[in-house]
Design an enzyme around this catalytic site. Structure first.
Site, PDB file in Angstrom:
ATOM      1  N   GLY A  79       0.817  -1.219   0.000  1.00 23.78           N
ATOM      2  CA  GLY A  79       0.000   0.000   0.000  1.00 23.78           C
ATOM      3  C   GLY A  79       0.841   1.255   0.000  1.00 23.78           C
ATOM      4  CB  CYS A  80       3.876   2.135   1.905  1.00 20.04           C
ATOM      5  SG  CYS A  80       3.149   1.808   3.527  1.00 20.04           S
TER       6      CYS A  80
END
Length: 189
Positions: A79-80
């Site tokens: 996600g990052c």
């Protein structure tokens, strides 16, 4: 009786219930251990850019500047890497035109990992990658979270706008790690 009332008031202020666990825990009011909120000053804690030799204290750095800070649970995580950091890299030129001096990404990782992740993502000149290796800055904000699958203590996912060292906008993900309110296109300032 007066003494009992004083002790009860003291205890009511000295302990609070954690919403995450329901357990009580001591509450310390200081710049080293506070729940950050709009209107608060940033805590004076050293972070690291590129190497352990390159310290940066955001409380000092932000004096007279408008900056964006966002934090991630971990460098190189899906996600990052796919959404959070790329959104700020893409939006960095627009943020500069709106008067932001710098955009900082903070991760509870070592400075070499944060530097490598920034290089891999093309962050140079757009987003400054800061390491909080022991989680001291994250703890001072009371935004740390235990994520055993990522190695233990990490940062909750958040974004904030800071002007002259004071938090003007704070967006902490409701589930601590999701991707909704802390994204670059959700900043209001």
């Amino acid at each position: 009786m007066t003494q009992l009332v004083s002790i009860t008031k003291f205890l009511a202020h000295a302990i609070r219930v954690s919403p995450a666990t329901g357990f009580t825990r001591p509450f310390h009011v200081s710049l080293k251990n506070m729940v950050i909120a709009v209107g608060n000053k940033l805590p004076s804690v050293d972070l690291f850019e590129d190497t352990p030799a390159n310290k940066i204290n955001l409380a000092e750095y932000a004096a007279g500047k408008k900056i964006v800070i966002f934090a991630v649970p971990g460098a190189f995580t899906p996600g990052c890497s796919k959404t959070h950091l790329p959104g700020y890299i893409q939006k960095a030129p627009e943020l500069k035109t709106k008067g932001f001096h710098d955009v900082f990404c903070i991760g509870v990782n070592d400075p070499f990992v944060m530097a490598a992740w920034g290089k891999e993502q093309g962050a140079s000149g757009k987003v400054r990658m800061l390491a909080d290796p022991t989680g001291a800055f994250t703890d001072a904000l009371e935004l740390s979270i235990e994520l055993p699958v990522l190695g233990g203590k990490r940062s909750k996912r958040y974004s904030m706008v800071v002007e002259d060292g004071v938090v003007k906008e704070l967006n902490v993900e409701p589930d601590n790690t999701g991707l909704s309110c802390s994204l670059a296109d959700r900043l209001h300032s």
